[in-house]
Design a protein around this motif. Structure first.
Motif, PDB file in Angstrom:
ATOM      1  N   ARG A 651      26.545  62.155  20.540  1.00  0.00           N
ATOM      2  CA  ARG A 651      27.842  62.661  20.903  1.00  0.00           C
ATOM      3  C   ARG A 651      28.567  63.377  19.599  1.00  0.00           C
ATOM      4  N   GLU A 652      28.196  63.046  18.273  1.00  0.00           N
ATOM      5  CA  GLU A 652      28.683  64.318  17.508  1.00  0.00           C
ATOM      6  C   GLU A 652      28.357  66.087  17.640  1.00  0.00           C
ATOM      7  N   ARG A 653      26.594  65.455  18.025  1.00  0.00           N
ATOM      8  CA  ARG A 653      26.601  67.638  17.958  1.00  0.00           C
ATOM      9  C   ARG A 653      26.717  67.917  19.229  1.00  0.00           C
ATOM     10  N   ALA A 654      27.206  67.188  20.267  1.00  0.00           N
ATOM     11  CA  ALA A 654      27.807  67.654  21.656  1.00  0.00           C
ATOM     12  C   ALA A 654      29.036  68.111  21.226  1.00  0.00           C
ATOM     13  N   VAL A 655      30.042  67.011  20.261  1.00  0.00           N
ATOM     14  CA  VAL A 655      31.326  67.293  20.143  1.00  0.00           C
ATOM     15  C   VAL A 655      31.339  69.119  19.334  1.00  0.00           C
ATOM     16  N   GLU A 656      31.095  68.447  18.595  1.00  0.00           N
ATOM     17  CA  GLU A 656      30.682  69.907  17.367  1.00  0.00           C
ATOM     18  C   GLU A 656      30.830  71.235  18.149  1.00  0.00           C
ATOM     19  N   VAL A 657      30.455  71.210  19.283  1.00  0.00           N
ATOM     20  CA  VAL A 657      30.276  72.700  19.955  1.00  0.00           C
ATOM     21  C   VAL A 657      30.969  72.826  20.670  1.00  0.00           C
ATOM     22  N   ASP A 658      31.499  72.015  20.927  1.00  0.00           N
ATOM     23  CA  ASP A 658      32.700  71.673  22.331  1.00  0.00           C
ATOM     24  C   ASP A 658      32.306  71.627  23.171  1.00  0.00           C
ATOM     25  N   GLY A 659      31.587  70.206  23.463  1.00  0.00           N
ATOM     26  CA  GLY A 659      30.972  70.042  25.227  1.00  0.00           C
ATOM     27  C   GLY A 659      31.253  68.456  25.022  1.00  0.00           C
ATOM     28  N   GLN A 660      30.799  67.660  25.676  1.00  0.00           N
ATOM     29  CA  GLN A 660      31.683  66.724  26.217  1.00  0.00           C
ATOM     30  C   GLN A 660      30.328  65.702  26.360  1.00  0.00           C
ATOM     31  N   PHE A 661      30.030  64.184  26.175  1.00  0.00           N
ATOM     32  CA  PHE A 661      28.787  63.798  25.820  1.00  0.00           C
ATOM     33  C   PHE A 661      29.575  61.682  26.988  1.00  0.00           C
ATOM     34  N   LEU A 662      28.367  61.902  27.615  1.00  0.00           N
ATOM     35  CA  LEU A 662      28.489  60.651  28.577  1.00  0.00           C
ATOM     36  C   LEU A 662      27.276  59.690  28.547  1.00  0.00           C
ATOM     37  N   ILE A 663      27.544  58.566  28.227  1.00  0.00           N
ATOM     38  CA  ILE A 663      26.082  57.126  28.407  1.00  0.00           C
ATOM     39  C   ILE A 663      26.597  56.276  28.918  1.00  0.00           C
ATOM     40  N   LYS A 664      25.692  55.550  30.037  1.00  0.00           N
ATOM     41  CA  LYS A 664      25.958  54.745  31.612  1.00  0.00           C
ATOM     42  C   LYS A 664      25.015  54.238  31.409  1.00  0.00           C
ATOM     43  N   ASN A 665      24.752  52.904  32.278  1.00  0.00           N
ATOM     44  CA  ASN A 665      23.965  52.715  33.366  1.00  0.00           C
ATOM     45  C   ASN A 665      23.261  53.029  34.244  1.00  0.00           C
ATOM     46  N   GLY A 666      22.172  53.434  34.281  1.00  0.00           N
ATOM     47  CA  GLY A 666      21.931  53.805  36.554  1.00  0.00           C
ATOM     48  C   GLY A 666      22.535  52.870  37.098  1.00  0.00           C
ATOM     49  N   HIS A 667      22.553  52.977  38.141  1.00  0.00           N
ATOM     50  CA  HIS A 667      23.162  52.298  39.293  1.00  0.00           C
ATOM     51  C   HIS A 667      22.175  51.241  39.850  1.00  0.00           C
ATOM     52  N   ASP A 668      21.062  51.795  39.563  1.00  0.00           N
ATOM     53  CA  ASP A 668      20.107  49.997  39.852  1.00  0.00           C
ATOM     54  C   ASP A 668      19.319  49.432  38.315  1.00  0.00           C
ATOM     55  N   LYS A 669      18.903  50.601  37.478  1.00  0.00           N
ATOM     56  CA  LYS A 669      18.381  49.894  36.098  1.00  0.00           C
ATOM     57  C   LYS A 669      18.342  51.597  35.666  1.00  0.00           C
ATOM     58  N   GLY A 670      17.617  51.241  34.122  1.00  0.00           N
ATOM     59  CA  GLY A 670      17.622  51.933  33.340  1.00  0.00           C
ATOM     60  C   GLY A 670      19.047  52.844  32.631  1.00  0.00           C
ATOM     61  N   LEU A 671      19.180  54.003  32.176  1.00  0.00           N
ATOM     62  CA  LEU A 671      20.546  54.214  31.289  1.00  0.00           C
ATOM     63  C   LEU A 671      20.286  55.994  32.213  1.00  0.00           C
TER      64      LEU A 671
END
Length: 684
Positions: A651-671
């Motif tokens: 997340r920090e690497r994305a933010v420091e270059v003015d980017g966005q970061f998202l993490i969430k579980n998949g629809h069925d399984k996984g990440l």
């Protein structure tokens, strides 16, 4: 050629306006001067061709209440005068303020002609053969009001099928004035059929306004149509009541009351039409127009109230010529004039300004929107949108001063020629400019509320200063990131090409010494130990170089470096695949490292914690951004998880270059992990 035709059409239109205006004044004055004597006459029920005249039974009823025919005639003449002045004044105001706009010009002609036809007695004109021809022209133009209602206020039929009933009404008008006695002349039809069609067409006109209201995209348009629909409904209801009582009733007092209601309902229509048309066509003039309307409307209302009070007191005191009644009516009007004017001013302000009649609603709404807007990129968009919608502006924008130059940060609507600039200052320093699509912000609020613009500009200034500070911090951070990556590149190059090469050369020389035959065994063992230490140092330097910046990025590029990273998992329990769009231009060094490290950390976490069998890495371009998605089929994240060092690092690497970061579980399984990084940075 086109300009010449436009010029001729312009001259013809203005000539038509002057012709209609002159004959309207002439016809009304002729009718008004003879109306009083005409309305004194009583006709039998079978011979009454003029709705204004009373039958013998109605006159007797009026006399039984103590009202003379002269009183009835006088009241009716004044009502006709008020009605004519309402339509005529709005028509002239539309011409004065919107004479260069065709729609304003045509609406002005229609209002003047329609108002004249509704305020004169047809039998009086029929008694003057020299006026019949011009009255025919006046009547035909005036009767086009129904066709106009289907097009109000934007000049289009909505829904489109209403074109057909509008044409039916137009054909009926043509039949009356150009083909009298033919089958398309409605006057030859039975009264029930004619009345039914008349009511149906007006009902469809109201339906058209209801349809427009439901599909209107702005509060401004809804408010305009609501006022017009109310005035049109009041007019139709008053006509129905008047026709009903004229057919089934023989009460003179009730007929006088119905005439009063009818002309009171007509009084509101031209003002609602005038404001809506000028608001739609000539935005910057509608404010001046509305102020003139208030004076005109109040004047006519006072005249009507005065007539009503005089008539009522005369009825109660059974005397219509008492000077005391006139003085008492004047006193009552004087007492209620200011509250009446204030109420009408408030109503017109609400129609013209909407929420701007209460400017603190704007400030409250703007503050609430700003509280909900948390990101730097959207806060100024919220500001210009809220300001433009609240003040009913076609355009609004904000420029911010950054490093000595003004940059456009937010825009709402399309730029217009008529606009003005308002400096946004803080502690005497100009930090930005608010641009609006109006000659002056003072025109966008009621005159007695203009002082509140200072509060509005202060809110905008604080929002601009917040964005300015955040932008400066963002630029400073980006510069630091860029300097850091360039410095890492330099260190990696110096360590690899300088120190690394020197240590490798020393290692080769030591190899030469070790394998010489005449070297003492003790010294040889000592050299071998030193050589091992040297190899360890070289390995450490290589690891340091890799940590500073993966060499594969500079040697192979981002996509090949990621492909090499994924191939490292060949033969393991986790199958890692890469799908990447070709990037045929160099990315900023910081963007490349951020993308590589995010994928590296995500794949490492999938191998350690996901317990899945596949991990798919997708790299593509989307709206000037690099989109990275890493999806596995593992167990996903627990509900009570705590972010570890790996997730925090990504997340920090994305933010420091003015980017966005998202993490969430998949629809069925996984990440699923998503990172959205810009293609370039400040200073590229």
């Amino acid at each position: 050629m086109k300009k010449r035709l436009d010029g001729l059409f312009y001259l013809f239109s203005h000539g038509a306006w002057w012709y209609i205006t002159v004959i309207s004044v002439a016809l009304f004055i002729y009718s008004e001067t003879k109306a009083y004597d005409k309305f004194l006459k009583v006709c039998s029920s079978e011979e009454c061709q003029d709705l204004f005249l009373l039958s013998a039974e109605e006159a007797q009823t009026l006399l039984s209440y103590g009202m003379s025919m002269s009183f009835y005639s006088g009241i009716l003449v004044v009502l006709l005068l008020i009605q004519f002045l309402s339509f005529f004044s709005v028509g002239c105001l539309l011409y004065v303020y919107g004479m260069r706009d065709r729609i304003c010009l045509y609406t002005s002609i229609l209002l003047i002609a329609t108002g004249t036809v509704m305020s004169i007695s047809t039998p009086i004109i029929s008694e003057a053969p020299h006026l019949e021809s011009i009255f025919q022209v006046e009547s035909f133009v005036g009767d086009l009001y129904l066709f106009f209602f289907f097009l109000f206020p934007d000049g289009r039929f909505r829904p489109k099928w209403l074109l057909y009933p509008a044409i039916i009404g137009l054909v009926g008008n043509i039949g009356i004035y150009f083909l009298p006695g033919s089958f398309i002349d409605p006057t030859t039809w039975p009264i029930p059929i004619r009345s039914g069609i008349w009511l149906s067409l007006h009902a469809l006109a109201i339906y058209s306004q209801i349809h427009r209201y439901r599909h209107a995209q702005t509060k401004q348009l809804k408010r305009q149509m609501r006022w017009f629909a109310v005035s049109l409904s009041g007019f139709i209801l008053s006509v129905l009541s008047l026709l009903t009582f004229s057919i089934f009733g023989e009460n003179g007092l009730l007929k006088l009351f119905m005439w009063f209601v009818y002309y009171l309902a007509l009084l509101f229509m031209p003002f609602s039409i005038g404001i809506a048309i000028l608001e739609q066509r000539q935005r910057h003039l509608s404010v001046v127009f509305s102020r003139t309307i208030v004076y005109s409307f109040v004047t006519l209302m006072v005249m009507g109230v005065y007539v009503l009070i005089v008539g009522s007191l005369g009825f109660l005191l059974n005397d219509q010529n008492n000077i005391f009644i006139s003085l008492l009516a004047t006193g009552i009007v004087a007492i209620f004039f200011q509250p009446l004017r204030t109420k009408i001013q408030h109503s017109v302000n609400t129609l013209v300004y909407g929420d701007r009649e209460d400017p603190y609603k704007i400030l409250s709404s703007l503050t609430q929107r700003l509280e909900l807007t948390m990101t730097n990129s959207s806060v100024l968009l919220t500001v210009v949108e809220e300001v433009a919608k609240a003040l009913k502006l076609p355009f609004a924008a904000i420029d911010i001063e950054m490093e000595g130059q003004f940059e456009r940060y937010a825009t709402f609507g399309e730029e217009v020629q008529v606009r003005s600039e308002f400096p946004l200052t803080l502690n005497g320093e100009r930090i930005g400019i608010l641009l609006v699509g109006a000659r002056s912000l003072q025109e966008t609020m009621p005159p007695d509320k203009v002082y509140l613009l200072t509060d509005l500009l202060r809110q905008v200034t604080m929002a601009v200063q917040t964005v300015r500070i955040l932008s400066e911090l963002k630029r400073s951070r980006i510069k630091l990131v860029s300097f850091r990556e360039e410095e890492r590149r330099r260190l990696r190059r110096d360590l690899h090409d300088g120190l690394g090469a020197s240590l490798a050369s020393i290692s080769l020389k030591m190899d030469t010494l070790v394998y010489q035959n005449d070297v003492d065994i003790v010294l040889k063992n000592r050299l071998i130990e030193l050589q091992e230490d040297l190899r360890s140092a070289i390995a450490g330097i290589r690891q340091l170089v890799y940590n500073l910046r993966p060499p594969a990025l500079d040697e192979l590029g981002l996509i090949f470096a990621l492909d090499e990273l994924c191939r490292q998992y060949d033969g393991s329990s986790l199958k890692v695949s890469l799908e990447a769009s070709e990037i045929d231009f160099p990315l900023h060094a910081a963007i490349e490292v951020a993308a590589y490290r995010i994928v590296q950390e995500a794949v490492t976490n999938a191998g350690k914690h996901s317990k899945g069998s596949t991990c798919k890495v997708t790299l593509g371009l989307e709206d000037s951004h690099v989109m990275i998605r890493i999806i596995d089929d593992g167990v996903g994240l627990p509900t009570n998880r705590k972010n570890g060092i790996g997730l925090h690092s990504m997340r920090e690497r994305a933010v420091e270059v003015d980017g966005q970061f998202l993490i969430k579980n998949g629809h069925d399984k996984g990440l699923m992990i998503e990172a959205r990084l810009p293609l370039w940075m400040e200073g590229d």
